[in-house]
Design a protein around this motif. Sequence first.
Motif, PDB file in Angstrom:
ATOM      1  N   LYS A 190       0.854  -1.610  -0.092  1.00  0.00           N
ATOM      2  CA  LYS A 190       0.380   0.004  -0.019  1.00  0.00           C
ATOM      3  C   LYS A 190       1.235   1.053  -0.349  1.00  0.00           C
ATOM      4  CE  LYS A 190      -3.545   2.106   2.556  1.00  0.00           C
ATOM      5  NZ  LYS A 190      -5.030   1.762   3.285  1.00  0.00           N
ATOM      6  N   ALA A 191       1.754   1.207   0.878  1.00  0.00           N
ATOM      7  CA  ALA A 191       2.987   2.300   1.214  1.00  0.00           C
ATOM      8  C   ALA A 191       3.778   2.537  -0.295  1.00  0.00           C
ATOM      9  CB  ALA A 191       3.538   2.020   1.497  1.00  0.00           C
ATOM     10  N   GLN A 192       3.935   1.393  -1.055  1.00  0.00           N
ATOM     11  CA  GLN A 192       4.087   1.758  -2.753  1.00  0.00           C
ATOM     12  C   GLN A 192       3.744   1.709  -4.145  1.00  0.00           C
ATOM     13  OE1 GLN A 192       6.527  -2.179  -3.106  1.00  0.00           O
ATOM     14  NE2 GLN A 192       8.518  -1.563  -1.881  1.00  0.00           N
ATOM     15  N   GLY A 193       2.031   1.973  -3.573  1.00  0.00           N
ATOM     16  CA  GLY A 193       0.757   2.093  -4.403  1.00  0.00           C
ATOM     17  C   GLY A 193       0.329   1.169  -5.018  1.00  0.00           C
ATOM     18  N   ILE A 194       0.057  -0.273  -4.290  1.00  0.00           N
ATOM     19  CA  ILE A 194       0.163  -1.567  -4.631  1.00  0.00           C
ATOM     20  C   ILE A 194      -1.080  -1.515  -4.316  1.00  0.00           C
ATOM     21  CG2 ILE A 194       0.585  -3.762  -5.123  1.00  0.00           C
ATOM     22  CD1 ILE A 194       3.726  -2.537  -5.184  1.00  0.00           C
ATOM     23  N   ASN A 195      -2.446  -2.136  -5.461  1.00  0.00           N
ATOM     24  CA  ASN A 195      -3.908  -2.154  -4.364  1.00  0.00           C
ATOM     25  C   ASN A 195      -3.907  -3.713  -4.844  1.00  0.00           C
ATOM     26  OD1 ASN A 195      -6.184  -3.169  -3.950  1.00  0.00           O
ATOM     27  ND2 ASN A 195      -7.171  -1.735  -4.740  1.00  0.00           N
ATOM     28  N   SER A 196      -3.020  -4.793  -3.132  1.00  0.00           N
ATOM     29  CA  SER A 196      -2.748  -5.716  -2.983  1.00  0.00           C
ATOM     30  C   SER A 196      -4.350  -6.492  -3.401  1.00  0.00           C
ATOM     31  CB  SER A 196      -2.219  -6.239  -1.830  1.00  0.00           C
ATOM     32  OG  SER A 196      -1.644  -5.545  -1.307  1.00  0.00           O
ATOM     33  N   HIS A 197      -5.636  -6.238  -3.364  1.00  0.00           N
ATOM     34  CA  HIS A 197      -6.880  -7.467  -3.302  1.00  0.00           C
ATOM     35  C   HIS A 197      -6.538  -6.965  -4.728  1.00  0.00           C
ATOM     36  CE1 HIS A 197     -10.673  -8.670  -2.383  1.00  0.00           C
ATOM     37  NE2 HIS A 197     -11.114  -7.558  -3.476  1.00  0.00           N
ATOM     38  N   LEU A 198      -6.360  -6.066  -5.555  1.00  0.00           N
ATOM     39  CA  LEU A 198      -6.338  -6.426  -7.234  1.00  0.00           C
ATOM     40  C   LEU A 198      -5.748  -7.061  -6.861  1.00  0.00           C
ATOM     41  CD1 LEU A 198      -8.027  -4.706  -9.197  1.00  0.00           C
ATOM     42  CD2 LEU A 198      -6.144  -3.088  -9.072  1.00  0.00           C
ATOM     43  N   ARG A 199      -4.192  -6.960  -6.630  1.00  0.00           N
ATOM     44  CA  ARG A 199      -3.336  -7.723  -7.696  1.00  0.00           C
ATOM     45  C   ARG A 199      -3.891  -9.370  -7.034  1.00  0.00           C
ATOM     46  NH1 ARG A 199       1.991  -5.468  -7.938  1.00  0.00           N
ATOM     47  NH2 ARG A 199       2.457  -7.623  -9.026  1.00  0.00           N
ATOM     48  N   MET A 200      -4.158  -9.742  -6.508  1.00  0.00           N
ATOM     49  CA  MET A 200      -4.229 -11.092  -5.633  1.00  0.00           C
ATOM     50  C   MET A 200      -5.709 -11.429  -6.867  1.00  0.00           C
ATOM     51  SD  MET A 200      -2.789 -12.707  -3.664  1.00  0.00           S
ATOM     52  CE  MET A 200      -3.084 -13.750  -2.288  1.00  0.00           C
ATOM     53  N   LYS A 201      -6.741 -10.767  -7.510  1.00  0.00           N
ATOM     54  CA  LYS A 201      -7.298 -11.117  -7.919  1.00  0.00           C
ATOM     55  C   LYS A 201      -7.190 -11.193  -9.620  1.00  0.00           C
ATOM     56  CE  LYS A 201     -12.257  -9.451  -7.452  1.00  0.00           C
ATOM     57  NZ  LYS A 201     -13.022  -8.127  -7.551  1.00  0.00           N
ATOM     58  N   GLU A 202      -6.345  -9.995 -10.145  1.00  0.00           N
ATOM     59  CA  GLU A 202      -6.136 -10.836 -11.093  1.00  0.00           C
ATOM     60  C   GLU A 202      -4.893 -11.984 -11.432  1.00  0.00           C
ATOM     61  OE1 GLU A 202      -2.853  -7.422 -11.559  1.00  0.00           O
ATOM     62  OE2 GLU A 202      -5.100  -5.533 -11.983  1.00  0.00           O
ATOM     63  N   PHE A 203      -4.167 -12.132 -10.278  1.00  0.00           N
ATOM     64  CA  PHE A 203      -3.631 -13.585  -9.967  1.00  0.00           C
ATOM     65  C   PHE A 203      -4.122 -14.901  -9.765  1.00  0.00           C
ATOM     66  CE2 PHE A 203      -1.397 -16.744  -8.135  1.00  0.00           C
ATOM     67  CZ  PHE A 203      -0.027 -17.432  -9.311  1.00  0.00           C
ATOM     68  N   TYR A 204      -5.599 -14.782  -9.514  1.00  0.00           N
ATOM     69  CA  TYR A 204      -6.325 -15.554  -9.731  1.00  0.00           C
ATOM     70  C   TYR A 204      -6.584 -16.186 -10.884  1.00  0.00           C
ATOM     71  CZ  TYR A 204     -11.074 -18.048  -8.505  1.00  0.00           C
ATOM     72  OH  TYR A 204     -12.285 -18.977  -8.600  1.00  0.00           O
ATOM     73  N   HIS A 205      -7.190 -14.535 -11.601  1.00  0.00           N
ATOM     74  CA  HIS A 205      -8.100 -14.634 -13.005  1.00  0.00           C
ATOM     75  C   HIS A 205      -6.812 -15.101 -13.963  1.00  0.00           C
ATOM     76  CE1 HIS A 205     -12.250 -13.654 -11.898  1.00  0.00           C
ATOM     77  NE2 HIS A 205     -11.561 -12.516 -11.074  1.00  0.00           N
ATOM     78  N   ALA A 206      -5.702 -15.171 -13.953  1.00  0.00           N
ATOM     79  CA  ALA A 206      -4.602 -15.676 -14.583  1.00  0.00           C
ATOM     80  C   ALA A 206      -4.317 -17.265 -14.235  1.00  0.00           C
ATOM     81  CB  ALA A 206      -3.400 -15.063 -14.859  1.00  0.00           C
TER      82      ALA A 206
END
Length: 174
Positions: A52-68
Amino acid sequence: MTPQCLVCHRHGKNLNSDGWKALQLWRHTSNPAHPCHRFATGNKDTLLTIPKAQGINSHLRMKEFYHAHYSSNVMCLTVYGTQSLDNLESMVNEKFAAVPNSNLKPPPISGDIVTAEEVGKLLKVVPERDGHRLELQWAVPPETQAYKVFPCSYLSGDIHVPVLLTQQPTAAAL
């Protein structure tokens, strides 16, 4: 218990495990280009606060990983139980039938898990528990094409090294 607490609890449990420490050391000293080199678990700081401090949305990244990467056609499940086969099958269907089949192809793994840079190292681990352990590892070619006959299983198993060393002219005493 919240999902965040469960993640932190599981990660914290691993920190004092000798087996986990050895695995993490092995992963850390593996080929940086190989997927095995990546981290496996984290806690609230590594999975939420720092990204979050690096501007990364962990929840969104996890969803992207899941779908990929998550698709029933590239997953395996082993079930073991004392119930009847019909009962086990029913339980599996109830829990896993909703996993979508996106017809994904397994991701290619490029590069060896160890290269010339990573071999020939002596790693010493200070254990949490008393005891002695010698672990010898060597690289073997990938067994992807011969997975049905498990060629690496011929090399695994409990070999009692002290007995083996004293039976051979390798060690006089231990």
